[in-house]
Design a protein around this motif. Structure first.
Motif, PDB file in Angstrom:
ATOM      1  N   GLY A   1      91.407  68.575   8.290  1.00 20.01           N
ATOM      2  CA  GLY A   1      92.132  67.336   8.037  1.00 20.01           C
ATOM      3  C   GLY A   1      91.655  66.586   6.806  1.00 20.01           C
TER       4      GLY A   1
ATOM      5  N   LYS B   1      95.837  67.303   3.197  1.00 17.90           N
ATOM      6  CA  LYS B   1      96.822  66.350   2.684  1.00 17.90           C
ATOM      7  C   LYS B   1      97.826  67.022   1.751  1.00 17.90           C
TER       8      LYS B   1
ATOM      9  N   VAL C   1      96.475  61.698   9.763  1.00 13.53           N
ATOM     10  CA  VAL C   1      96.326  62.057   8.353  1.00 13.53           C
ATOM     11  C   VAL C   1      97.725  62.188   7.777  1.00 13.53           C
TER      12      VAL C   1
END
Length: 212
Positions: free
Chosen positions: A13, A18, A46
């Protein structure tokens, strides 16, 4: 949780995750069901994707209908964790799809193995082969007839000229340049900004201009 066959779990994460989240959402091929990361709290998000626990949850999620997984752990020199997670997912018979950003340029004559990730702005030219779990990061350029090994990691802005070989588990740092025909061995590390003009042995760390 959705039991759709196109749902996908991300393992990791951090920053690499991302980038993958945006890639997956923009392409629309998979629905992101959640993230597994031992360093994050369950329920944390996230980029709008919930953390569901650690990778120990994989079997349970698979039973609920999740069939796809992406290795979303980044790499700094060592690719061992990425490779280990990849193998664990294979043992569970989960699908590890190839993920290609829609703004990458990939020749139709490139051979891609399972779990390859190709980020925005990357260019991969004809008759190149990319091994399982390898990452071609943002803006990297891979010219014709290159051989990229399993779980190799090309950081942003890497340039490989024609006929370069990058061995399994090797790491090529940000902005490194490799001239044509060079062979980089397995588990080698090419430092950021290096200019590689000769072969690199297995497990070696080289840096500088020219790289030594």
């Amino acid at each position: 949780m959705s039991e759709l066959s196109n749902s996908i779990i991300l393992i990791g994460g951090g920053g690499h995750a991302k980038v993958l989240i945006e890639l997956i959402k923009e392409r629309g091929d998979y629905q992101i069901a959640g993230i597994l990361d031992p360093k994050l709290e369950v329920g944390e998000q996230v980029k709008g994707v919930p953390v569901l626990g650690t990778d120990s949850e994989l079997s349970r999620l698979q039973e609920q209908g999740v069939q796809n997984v992406a290795i979303a752990v980044g790499s700094v020199k060592s690719n061992l964790l990425r490779a280990t997670l990849f193998e664990q997912c294979q043992e569970l018979e989960l699908n590890i799809p190839t993920l290609i950003h829609h703004r990458a340029i990939v020749s139709a004559e490139v051979v891609l193995s399972a779990g390859v990730q190709i980020m925005a702005g990357a260019i991969i030219q004809t008759d190149t082969t990319i091994g399982a779990g390898a990452v071609i990061n943002t803006g990297a350029q891979v010219d014709h007839d290159c051989q990229i090994g399993n779980h190799a990691f090309l950081a942003p802005g890497v340039v490989l000229s024609g006929g370069v070989t990058v061995g399994d588990h090797s790491f090529v740092g940000t902005g490194a340049v490799v001239i044509q025909g060079v062979n980089i061995g397995e588990k080698a590390v090419i430092a950021a900004g290096a200019v590689v003009i000769q072969d690199v042995e297995d497990g070696a760390l080289v840096k500088g201009v020219p790289a030594k």
